[in-house]
Enzyme design. Structure first.
Site, PDB file in Angstrom:
ATOM      1  N   LYS A  22      47.614  13.414 -15.103  1.00  0.00           N
ATOM      2  CA  LYS A  22      48.576  14.518 -15.021  1.00  0.00           C
ATOM      3  C   LYS A  22      49.227  14.526 -13.637  1.00  0.00           C
ATOM      4  O   LYS A  22      48.574  14.841 -12.643  1.00  0.00           O
ATOM      5  CB  LYS A  22      47.875  15.863 -15.260  1.00  0.00           C
ATOM      6  N   GLU A  46      39.881  15.404  -3.352  1.00  0.00           N
ATOM      7  CA  GLU A  46      40.565  14.934  -2.139  1.00  0.00           C
ATOM      8  C   GLU A  46      41.540  16.028  -1.765  1.00  0.00           C
ATOM      9  O   GLU A  46      42.555  16.225  -2.442  1.00  0.00           O
ATOM     10  CB  GLU A  46      41.318  13.626  -2.432  1.00  0.00           C
ATOM     11  N   CYS A  66      48.558  13.847   3.528  1.00  0.00           N
ATOM     12  CA  CYS A  66      47.293  14.558   3.760  1.00  0.00           C
ATOM     13  C   CYS A  66      46.693  14.148   5.092  1.00  0.00           C
ATOM     14  O   CYS A  66      46.095  14.966   5.782  1.00  0.00           O
ATOM     15  CB  CYS A  66      46.324  14.306   2.618  1.00  0.00           C
ATOM     16  N   GLU A  79      47.328  24.013   7.678  1.00  0.00           N
ATOM     17  CA  GLU A  79      47.977  22.743   7.341  1.00  0.00           C
ATOM     18  C   GLU A  79      49.458  22.988   7.071  1.00  0.00           C
ATOM     19  O   GLU A  79      49.812  23.611   6.069  1.00  0.00           O
ATOM     20  CB  GLU A  79      47.322  22.135   6.088  1.00  0.00           C
TER      21      GLU A  79
HETATM   22  P1  NAD Z   1      48.263  21.554  -5.500  1.00  0.00           P
HETATM   23  O1  NAD Z   1      46.815  21.795  -5.300  1.00  0.00           O
HETATM   24  O2  NAD Z   1      49.172  22.708  -5.602  1.00  0.00           O
HETATM   25  O3  NAD Z   1      48.528  20.680  -6.808  1.00  0.00           O
HETATM   26  C1  NAD Z   1      47.899  19.445  -7.025  1.00  0.00           C
HETATM   27  C2  NAD Z   1      47.772  19.202  -8.516  1.00  0.00           C
HETATM   28  O4  NAD Z   1      46.889  20.172  -9.075  1.00  0.00           O
HETATM   29  C3  NAD Z   1      49.064  19.321  -9.311  1.00  0.00           C
HETATM   30  O5  NAD Z   1      49.096  18.290 -10.275  1.00  0.00           O
HETATM   31  C4  NAD Z   1      48.932  20.688  -9.968  1.00  0.00           C
HETATM   32  O6  NAD Z   1      49.678  20.800 -11.159  1.00  0.00           O
HETATM   33  C5  NAD Z   1      47.449  20.743 -10.259  1.00  0.00           C
HETATM   34  N1  NAD Z   1      46.905  22.082 -10.442  1.00  0.00           N
HETATM   35  C6  NAD Z   1      47.480  23.281 -10.185  1.00  0.00           C
HETATM   36  N2  NAD Z   1      46.628  24.299 -10.491  1.00  0.00           N
HETATM   37  C7  NAD Z   1      45.498  23.715 -10.948  1.00  0.00           C
HETATM   38  C8  NAD Z   1      44.238  24.216 -11.394  1.00  0.00           C
HETATM   39  N3  NAD Z   1      43.971  25.521 -11.430  1.00  0.00           N
HETATM   40  N4  NAD Z   1      43.291  23.323 -11.759  1.00  0.00           N
HETATM   41  C9  NAD Z   1      43.529  22.006 -11.717  1.00  0.00           C
HETATM   42  N5  NAD Z   1      44.694  21.472 -11.299  1.00  0.00           N
HETATM   43  C10 NAD Z   1      45.670  22.310 -10.914  1.00  0.00           C
HETATM   44  O7  NAD Z   1      48.642  20.579  -4.288  1.00  0.00           O
HETATM   45  P2  NAD Z   1      50.098  20.098  -3.869  1.00  0.00           P
HETATM   46  O8  NAD Z   1      50.758  21.233  -3.181  1.00  0.00           O
HETATM   47  O9  NAD Z   1      50.742  19.436  -5.037  1.00  0.00           O
HETATM   48  O10 NAD Z   1      49.736  18.953  -2.811  1.00  0.00           O
HETATM   49  C11 NAD Z   1      49.655  19.143  -1.447  1.00  0.00           C
HETATM   50  C12 NAD Z   1      48.218  19.232  -0.993  1.00  0.00           C
HETATM   51  O11 NAD Z   1      47.496  18.054  -1.396  1.00  0.00           O
HETATM   52  C13 NAD Z   1      48.049  19.274   0.512  1.00  0.00           C
HETATM   53  O12 NAD Z   1      47.088  20.226   0.862  1.00  0.00           O
HETATM   54  C14 NAD Z   1      47.560  17.880   0.867  1.00  0.00           C
HETATM   55  O13 NAD Z   1      46.852  17.786   2.086  1.00  0.00           O
HETATM   56  C15 NAD Z   1      46.727  17.555  -0.307  1.00  0.00           C
HETATM   57  N6  NAD Z   1      46.548  16.115  -0.443  1.00  0.00           N
HETATM   58  C16 NAD Z   1      45.309  15.584  -0.214  1.00  0.00           C
HETATM   59  C17 NAD Z   1      45.125  14.202  -0.264  1.00  0.00           C
HETATM   60  C18 NAD Z   1      43.778  13.599  -0.016  1.00  0.00           C
HETATM   61  O14 NAD Z   1      43.579  12.454  -0.393  1.00  0.00           O
HETATM   62  N7  NAD Z   1      42.837  14.300   0.590  1.00  0.00           N
HETATM   63  C19 NAD Z   1      46.195  13.380  -0.563  1.00  0.00           C
HETATM   64  C20 NAD Z   1      47.442  13.949  -0.788  1.00  0.00           C
HETATM   65  C21 NAD Z   1      47.604  15.326  -0.738  1.00  0.00           C
END
Ligand code: NAD
Length: 467
Positions: free
Chosen positions: A168, A241, A275, A371
């Site tokens: 997804k 992650e 990230c 962040e």
């Molecule tokens: P987000 O948490 O808003 O969304 C990530 C994913 O989770 C999306 O596909 C979203 O649709 C899904 N999602 C939303 N609600 C959910 C729920 N209740 N249960 C399960 N899935 C759900 O994150 P974002 O804003 O898309 O991404 C940015 C964040 O991701 C930043 O904090 C960044 O640091 C982090 N990030 C971490 C890594 C890593 O490897 N540690 C890599 C890239 C990004």
């Protein structure tokens, strides 16, 4: 009718709903794509469940051949996929090309791995083996900053271990993932990989779904906590992650002129939406002014624009919500520090923010403590390197961090004190497929990549026979 369809049970399927995908450089729709309903998620999970027994019994060589075929088809479509990625994500085309190529390389990397049984005892009294079994249906949930490379951290590892997959993508960047579905439809047996797109409403349904055995999640710490809580009921395996607030510490023996472009690059790649971007820059007091001046030159020289335009170095923020969030960080930084470059939106169309440098700012400010995930860099003064490390560690996050110095032995010693999953010396954000990548503290649970990352998609089984 949308061109971008779901992949369910080996078929390209129109969504029960559709949704527009916005190009963040123009604020115009790139395309209308499928949006899955809860019923379609259930169909995808059912298909993955039915496909699991046969897939889990294939040989490693058969699975490797599928991974290599996926790598080949990604590479064969590199130009189109990269262009689509720039249109939906915003990053410059050269970076998008690198991301797509990287995704194919990660499939190839996992195709080179094995999961052999380890024979612990083989004597007259017993034979004991430690084996690695697949888990079943795995849900792979991906964010919008690196839609393809982060997909490739998960999907090939899950498949090689013998699992079937529901992928997804994020709601604002589904197109490359849906395009991938079209490309792999005839490569992967029906049901082994299913790809569904949502409007941010099916992630929670996946984490509570009784037939999904593991969630491999990349995203924000806040959502990660929700994943962990909702996975508890079914004792679902999770790897998380999550967010980061990487500190980059510059020691006092470097040349600011030489150093500044490297610091700038570590913080501003992908418009800061990484990230493991350097998100707090600690600079020794002896060169603080000089370093700030050099960083300003880097920011002012940056070419910000549509990623499809030649010469663009920094694209827009990926979506409106993130754009507004980062503008909020800038407003608060104006109160807490001195903005010496950038400081606002570029133009009035597209989610562009000029690369922003903030000096005379410290802990206690939102820009330092949280962040930002955008092109806004706080430059923080310190006098004692051990104190800089202590301040770097005084964060809920622990994803990455780096120490930079001419005297690399001194930097190495300090690096061992950092409380993060990855620590670099004289570089930042060096990810390699064979190195495990994961976060300490609120930055995550478990790891991806490398053999450790592969094992996250397995269950240990001890087979113990009396003789
Ligand atoms: P987000 O948490 O808003 O969304 C990530 C994913 O989770 C999306 O596909 C979203 O649709 C899904 N999602 C939303 N609600 C959910 C729920 N209740 N249960 C399960 N899935 C759900 O994150 P974002 O804003 O898309 O991404 C940015 C964040 O991701 C930043 O904090 C960044 O640091 C982090 N990030 C971490 C890594 C890593 O490897 N540690 C890599 C890239 C990004």
């Amino acid at each position: 009718m949308s061109d971008y369809k779901l992949l369910i049970n080996g078929q390209l399927v129109a969504g029960d709903m559709t949704m527009p995908v916005i190009n963040p450089a123009t604020e115009e729709p790139v395309a209308v794509c499928a949006r899955a309903s809860k019923g379609q998620l259930d169909q995808a999970v059912a298909a993955a469940k039915i496909a699991f027994p046969a897939w889990s019994r294939t040989t490693m060589d058969e699975r490797r051949a599928v991974l290599v075929a996926i790598a080949d088809v990604i590479q064969a479509n590199l130009t189109d996929l990269a262009r689509l990625l720039t249109q939906e994500q915003g990053k410059p085309l050269a970076d998008a090309t690198g991301e797509i190529f990287g995704a194919s390389a990660f499939f190839r990397y996992f195709a080179s791995l094995d999961l052999p049984a380890t024979v612990v005892t083989d004597d007259a009294t017993s034979r004991i083996e430690i084996r690695r079994k697949p888990l079943g249906v795995v849900g792979c949930i991906v964010p919008w900053n690196f839609p393809m490379i982060l997909m490739a951290f998960k999907v090939p590892a899950a498949l090689l271990a013998g699992n079937t997959v529901i992928l997804k993508p994020a709601a604002t960047t589904p197109l490359t993932a849906l395009k991938l579905g079209e490309l792999i439809k005839d490569i992967v047996p029906p049901g082994v990989v299913n790809i569904i797109s949502d409007a941010n409403d099916l992630g929670g349904e996946m984490t509570t779904h009784p037939d999904i055995r593991k969630i491999s999640f990349t995203g924000s710490t806040e959502t990660g906590k929700k994943v962990m809580a909702s996975a508890a009921d079914a004792l679902k395996r999770i790897s998380l992650e999550l967010g980061g607030n990487d500190a980059l510490i510059v020691l006092d023996d470097v040349d600011p002129k030489e150093m500044a472009p490297k610091v700038y690059g570590a913080a501003m790649q992908n418009a800061g939406q990484v990230c493991i971007a350097a998100k707090r820059i600690y600079v020794h007091e002896s060169m603080y002014d000089a370093m700030c001046d050099e960083l300003v030159k880097c920011a002012n020289a940056a070419v910000v624009g549509d990623g499809l335009e030649q010469g663009t170095q920094m694209g827009p923020l990926q979506n409106k919500a993130q754009f507004e969030k980062v503008m909020g960080f800038i407003e608060s930084a104006k109160q807490d520090g001195k903005v010496i470059a950038g400081g606002g939106r570029k133009g009035d169309k597209g989610y562009f923010i000029n690369p922003t440098i903030v000096r005379d700012i410290a802990e206690g400010s939102k820009l330092v403590d949280e962040e930002q995930f955008g092109p806004v860099m706080p430059v923080i003064k310190y006098s004692d390197p051990a104190d800089a490390v202590r301040r770097a560690n005084a964060s809920i996050y622990g994803l990455g961090g780096s120490i930079w110095a001419k005297d690399s032995n001194r930097a190495w010693d300090l690096a061992t004190e950092m409380e993060s999953g990855s620590v670099w010396v004289n570089k930042h954000a060096d990810l390699q497929p064979h190195l495990p990548f994961g976060g300490a503290k609120f930055s995550g649970i478990g790891s991806e990549l490398g053999e450790d990352g592969l094992k996250e998609f397995t269950q240990v089984q001890v087979l113990n026979m009396a003789r």
